[in-house]
Enzyme design. Structure first.
Site, PDB file in Angstrom:
ATOM      1  N   LEU A  76       0.838  -1.197   0.000  1.00 53.87           N
ATOM      2  CA  LEU A  76       0.000   0.000   0.000  1.00 53.87           C
ATOM      3  C   LEU A  76       0.877   1.252   0.000  1.00 53.87           C
ATOM      4  O   LEU A  76       1.969   1.253   0.560  1.00 53.87           O
ATOM      5  CB  LEU A  76      -0.903   0.035   1.244  1.00 53.87           C
ATOM      6  N   ASP A  77       0.373   2.320  -0.621  1.00 52.16           N
ATOM      7  CA  ASP A  77       1.049   3.607  -0.556  1.00 52.16           C
ATOM      8  C   ASP A  77       1.129   4.076   0.897  1.00 52.16           C
ATOM      9  O   ASP A  77       0.344   3.656   1.749  1.00 52.16           O
ATOM     10  CB  ASP A  77       0.282   4.662  -1.364  1.00 52.16           C
ATOM     11  N   ARG A  78       2.037   4.985   1.135  1.00 57.19           N
ATOM     12  CA  ARG A  78       2.242   5.501   2.489  1.00 57.19           C
ATOM     13  C   ARG A  78       0.949   6.046   3.094  1.00 57.19           C
ATOM     14  O   ARG A  78       0.626   5.780   4.258  1.00 57.19           O
ATOM     15  CB  ARG A  78       3.295   6.615   2.457  1.00 57.19           C
TER      16      ARG A  78
END
Length: 260
Positions: A76-78
Protein backbone atom coordinates in the site's frame (compact mmCIF):
# COMPACT_ATOMS: atom_id res chain seq x y z
CA UNK A 1 -4.01 -6.54 19.36
CA UNK A 2 -2.16 -3.28 18.76
CA UNK A 3 1.55 -2.50 18.41
CA UNK A 4 3.24 0.82 19.04
CA UNK A 5 5.62 2.06 16.35
CA UNK A 6 8.09 4.82 17.04
CA UNK A 7 8.15 6.46 13.64
CA UNK A 8 10.59 9.39 13.22
CA UNK A 9 10.23 11.16 9.87
CA UNK A 10 12.90 11.00 7.18
CA UNK A 11 12.27 14.60 6.10
CA UNK A 12 12.05 17.43 8.65
CA UNK A 13 9.11 18.99 6.81
CA UNK A 14 6.91 15.90 6.89
CA UNK A 15 5.39 16.13 10.35
CA UNK A 16 2.80 13.46 9.73
CA UNK A 17 2.90 9.97 11.11
CA UNK A 18 0.73 7.45 12.91
CA UNK A 19 2.09 5.03 15.45
CA UNK A 20 -0.36 2.13 15.72
CA UNK A 21 -1.06 -0.86 13.54
CA UNK A 22 -3.31 -3.77 14.43
CA UNK A 23 -3.23 -7.47 13.69
CA UNK A 24 -6.37 -8.74 11.96
CA UNK A 25 -5.45 -12.41 11.82
CA UNK A 26 -2.47 -14.75 11.98
CA UNK A 27 -1.54 -18.37 11.25
CA UNK A 28 1.86 -20.11 11.10
CA UNK A 29 1.91 -19.23 7.37
CA UNK A 30 0.72 -15.62 7.22
CA UNK A 31 -0.21 -12.52 9.19
CA UNK A 32 -2.73 -9.86 8.16
CA UNK A 33 -2.32 -6.28 9.38
CA UNK A 34 -4.37 -3.08 9.37
CA UNK A 35 -1.82 -0.43 8.38
CA UNK A 36 -2.45 3.21 9.34
CA UNK A 37 -1.91 6.09 6.95
CA UNK A 38 1.56 7.72 6.95
CA UNK A 39 3.36 4.46 7.66
CA UNK A 40 5.77 3.39 4.91
CA UNK A 41 5.70 -0.29 4.01
CA UNK A 42 9.32 -0.46 2.79
CA UNK A 43 12.29 1.83 3.48
CA UNK A 44 12.61 4.63 0.93
CA UNK A 45 16.25 5.43 1.72
CA UNK A 46 18.96 4.53 4.26
CA UNK A 47 18.38 6.17 7.62
CA UNK A 48 14.73 6.89 6.88
CA UNK A 49 11.77 6.47 9.21
CA UNK A 50 10.74 3.22 10.85
CA UNK A 51 8.67 1.21 8.39
CA UNK A 52 6.15 -1.59 8.55
CA UNK A 53 8.89 -3.96 7.39
CA UNK A 54 11.10 -2.86 10.30
CA UNK A 55 8.31 -3.57 12.76
CA UNK A 56 7.57 -6.94 11.19
CA UNK A 57 11.21 -7.94 11.58
CA UNK A 58 10.88 -7.30 15.32
CA UNK A 59 7.42 -8.82 15.64
CA UNK A 60 8.39 -12.02 13.78
CA UNK A 61 11.88 -12.39 15.17
CA UNK A 62 11.21 -15.99 16.26
CA UNK A 63 9.90 -16.98 12.83
CA UNK A 64 12.93 -15.43 11.15
CA UNK A 65 15.30 -17.18 13.55
CA UNK A 66 13.71 -20.56 12.80
CA UNK A 67 13.86 -20.45 9.02
CA UNK A 68 10.89 -18.24 8.18
CA UNK A 69 10.82 -15.12 6.06
CA UNK A 70 8.81 -11.93 5.57
CA UNK A 71 7.14 -11.42 2.19
CA UNK A 72 4.65 -8.56 1.86
CA UNK A 73 2.07 -9.74 -0.66
CA UNK A 74 0.13 -6.52 -1.29
CA UNK A 75 1.88 -3.17 -0.95
CA UNK A 76 0.00 0.00 0.00
CA UNK A 77 1.05 3.61 -0.56
CA UNK A 78 2.24 5.50 2.49
CA UNK A 79 -1.03 7.43 2.87
CA UNK A 80 -3.32 4.49 2.07
CA UNK A 81 -4.55 2.69 5.16
CA UNK A 82 -5.89 -0.83 5.51
CA UNK A 83 -5.16 -4.47 4.89
CA UNK A 84 -1.63 -5.75 4.29
CA UNK A 85 -1.11 -9.50 3.83
CA UNK A 86 2.31 -10.88 4.81
CA UNK A 87 3.64 -14.40 4.19
CA UNK A 88 5.78 -15.86 6.98
CA UNK A 89 7.25 -18.84 5.11
CA UNK A 90 8.82 -19.43 1.71
CA UNK A 91 6.02 -21.76 0.64
CA UNK A 92 3.29 -19.33 1.73
CA UNK A 93 5.06 -16.55 -0.15
CA UNK A 94 5.11 -18.70 -3.27
CA UNK A 95 1.44 -19.68 -3.05
CA UNK A 96 0.12 -16.24 -2.09
CA UNK A 97 2.36 -14.43 -4.56
CA UNK A 98 1.24 -16.67 -7.40
CA UNK A 99 -2.40 -16.20 -6.41
CA UNK A 100 -1.94 -12.42 -6.43
CA UNK A 101 -0.26 -12.54 -9.85
CA UNK A 102 -3.13 -14.63 -11.18
CA UNK A 103 -5.68 -12.12 -9.80
CA UNK A 104 -7.26 -14.73 -7.53
CA UNK A 105 -7.65 -12.17 -4.73
CA UNK A 106 -10.69 -9.92 -4.57
CA UNK A 107 -9.81 -6.44 -3.31
CA UNK A 108 -12.22 -3.83 -2.07
CA UNK A 109 -11.29 -0.28 -1.05
CA UNK A 110 -13.28 2.54 0.48
CA UNK A 111 -12.68 6.09 -0.69
CA UNK A 112 -14.11 9.46 0.33
CA UNK A 113 -14.38 11.52 -2.83
CA UNK A 114 -15.47 14.97 -3.94
CA UNK A 115 -18.84 15.17 -5.69
CA UNK A 116 -21.94 13.02 -6.15
CA UNK A 117 -21.74 10.45 -8.96
CA UNK A 118 -24.84 10.45 -11.11
CA UNK A 119 -25.23 6.67 -10.88
CA UNK A 120 -24.93 4.46 -7.81
CA UNK A 121 -22.72 2.08 -9.75
CA UNK A 122 -20.21 2.91 -12.47
CA UNK A 123 -16.86 1.80 -13.81
CA UNK A 124 -13.81 3.41 -15.36
CA UNK A 125 -12.08 1.47 -18.13
CA UNK A 126 -9.12 3.64 -19.14
CA UNK A 127 -5.41 2.87 -19.72
CA UNK A 128 -2.82 4.31 -17.32
CA UNK A 129 0.84 5.24 -17.66
CA UNK A 130 3.34 7.48 -15.90
CA UNK A 131 2.66 11.08 -16.94
CA UNK A 132 6.34 11.83 -17.50
CA UNK A 133 6.36 9.41 -20.46
CA UNK A 134 4.01 11.61 -22.48
CA UNK A 135 4.12 15.09 -20.88
CA UNK A 136 6.21 17.27 -18.62
CA UNK A 137 5.47 16.63 -14.97
CA UNK A 138 7.36 17.88 -11.89
CA UNK A 139 6.05 14.84 -9.98
CA UNK A 140 7.80 11.69 -11.16
CA UNK A 141 5.30 9.25 -9.65
CA UNK A 142 2.20 10.91 -11.11
CA UNK A 143 0.12 8.74 -13.45
CA UNK A 144 -2.37 9.75 -16.12
CA UNK A 145 -4.91 8.34 -18.57
CA UNK A 146 -3.39 7.79 -22.01
CA UNK A 147 -4.11 5.46 -24.95
CA UNK A 148 -0.52 4.15 -24.80
CA UNK A 149 -0.93 3.08 -21.18
CA UNK A 150 -1.69 -0.33 -19.70
CA UNK A 151 -5.30 -1.51 -19.70
CA UNK A 152 -6.93 -0.59 -16.38
CA UNK A 153 -10.44 -1.21 -15.03
CA UNK A 154 -12.02 -0.16 -11.72
CA UNK A 155 -15.63 -0.66 -10.60
CA UNK A 156 -17.23 1.80 -8.18
CA UNK A 157 -20.35 1.78 -6.01
CA UNK A 158 -21.74 4.72 -4.05
CA UNK A 159 -22.26 3.81 -0.40
CA UNK A 160 -23.25 7.26 0.85
CA UNK A 161 -23.66 10.82 -0.41
CA UNK A 162 -23.30 13.66 2.07
CA UNK A 163 -22.79 17.40 2.41
CA UNK A 164 -20.02 18.96 4.44
CA UNK A 165 -19.17 22.64 4.67
CA UNK A 166 -21.33 23.36 1.65
CA UNK A 167 -19.55 20.77 -0.50
CA UNK A 168 -20.79 17.47 -1.91
CA UNK A 169 -18.92 14.28 -0.99
CA UNK A 170 -19.39 10.55 -1.45
CA UNK A 171 -18.23 7.39 0.28
CA UNK A 172 -17.39 4.90 -2.47
CA UNK A 173 -16.60 1.21 -2.63
CA UNK A 174 -13.83 0.69 -5.18
CA UNK A 175 -12.96 -2.67 -6.75
CA UNK A 176 -9.84 -2.61 -8.95
CA UNK A 177 -9.96 -5.38 -11.54
CA UNK A 178 -6.42 -4.61 -12.64
CA UNK A 179 -3.60 -3.50 -10.35
CA UNK A 180 -1.87 -0.41 -11.75
CA UNK A 181 0.02 2.13 -9.64
CA UNK A 182 -2.38 4.77 -8.23
CA UNK A 183 -5.17 3.16 -10.27
CA UNK A 184 -8.15 4.09 -8.06
CA UNK A 185 -6.89 7.64 -7.57
CA UNK A 186 -6.26 8.17 -11.29
CA UNK A 187 -9.60 6.66 -12.32
CA UNK A 188 -11.57 8.74 -9.82
CA UNK A 189 -9.82 11.91 -11.00
CA UNK A 190 -10.67 10.93 -14.59
CA UNK A 191 -14.32 10.40 -13.61
CA UNK A 192 -14.45 13.82 -11.93
CA UNK A 193 -14.60 12.58 -8.33
CA UNK A 194 -11.08 13.00 -6.94
CA UNK A 195 -10.26 11.60 -3.51
CA UNK A 196 -10.39 13.95 -0.53
CA UNK A 197 -6.92 14.81 0.75
CA UNK A 198 -5.12 13.68 -2.40
CA UNK A 199 -2.08 15.91 -2.84
CA UNK A 200 -1.35 14.76 -6.40
CA UNK A 201 -4.63 14.05 -8.19
CA UNK A 202 -7.70 16.22 -8.68
CA UNK A 203 -5.63 19.36 -9.31
CA UNK A 204 -2.23 20.37 -10.69
CA UNK A 205 -0.28 18.58 -7.98
CA UNK A 206 0.95 21.84 -6.49
CA UNK A 207 -0.27 20.69 -3.08
CA UNK A 208 2.14 17.75 -3.20
CA UNK A 209 5.08 19.98 -4.12
CA UNK A 210 4.11 22.49 -1.42
CA UNK A 211 3.83 19.72 1.15
CA UNK A 212 7.31 18.43 0.33
CA UNK A 213 8.65 21.98 0.71
CA UNK A 214 6.76 23.19 3.79
CA UNK A 215 5.22 20.17 5.50
CA UNK A 216 1.60 20.12 6.64
CA UNK A 217 0.26 23.66 7.11
CA UNK A 218 -3.08 25.33 7.85
CA UNK A 219 -3.16 26.48 4.23
CA UNK A 220 -2.94 22.89 2.99
CA UNK A 221 -5.50 21.80 5.57
CA UNK A 222 -7.94 24.38 4.21
CA UNK A 223 -7.39 23.14 0.68
CA UNK A 224 -7.29 19.37 1.22
CA UNK A 225 -9.42 18.84 4.40
CA UNK A 226 -7.39 15.76 5.42
CA UNK A 227 -3.65 15.23 5.89
CA UNK A 228 -3.86 11.92 3.97
CA UNK A 229 -5.71 10.81 0.88
CA UNK A 230 -8.96 9.18 1.94
CA UNK A 231 -8.33 5.73 0.48
CA UNK A 232 -8.58 2.61 2.63
CA UNK A 233 -8.00 -1.06 1.77
CA UNK A 234 -11.15 -2.38 3.40
CA UNK A 235 -11.44 -6.04 2.37
CA UNK A 236 -9.31 -8.81 0.89
CA UNK A 237 -10.79 -12.17 -0.12
CA UNK A 238 -8.95 -15.34 -1.14
CA UNK A 239 -10.56 -18.80 -1.28
CA UNK A 240 -12.30 -19.23 2.10
CA UNK A 241 -10.47 -16.33 3.75
CA UNK A 242 -12.07 -12.92 4.08
CA UNK A 243 -10.18 -10.18 5.89
CA UNK A 244 -11.76 -6.82 6.75
CA UNK A 245 -10.36 -3.59 8.16
CA UNK A 246 -12.79 -0.97 9.53
CA UNK A 247 -12.74 2.58 8.22
CA UNK A 248 -10.13 4.53 10.24
CA UNK A 249 -11.32 7.07 12.76
CA UNK A 250 -10.22 10.16 10.81
CA UNK A 251 -12.37 9.13 7.83
CA UNK A 252 -15.32 8.22 10.06
CA UNK A 253 -15.11 11.65 11.67
CA UNK A 254 -14.99 13.37 8.28
CA UNK A 255 -18.12 11.53 7.15
CA UNK A 256 -19.99 11.94 10.42
CA UNK A 257 -19.32 15.69 10.48
CA UNK A 258 -21.86 16.11 7.69
CA UNK A 259 -25.47 17.15 7.27
CA UNK A 260 -26.81 14.15 5.34
Amino acid sequence: MRRKIMNPMDHPALHLHQTDFSIIGETPDWIVLDKPAHLLVYPSKPGGPVTLLDELEQLLVYELATGGQISIINRLDRETSGIVLVAKTREAARVLGKAMDRKQFQKSYHAVAHGWPENDGFEVDAPILRMGEVATSPIYIRRTIHPAGKASLTRFRVLKRFLRGGGKFSLLECQPVTGRTHQIRVHLEHAGYSIVGDKIYGHSGDAYLEFIETGWTSRLAGQLFLDRHALHAAELVWKNERWRAPLPVELVRFINDSVL
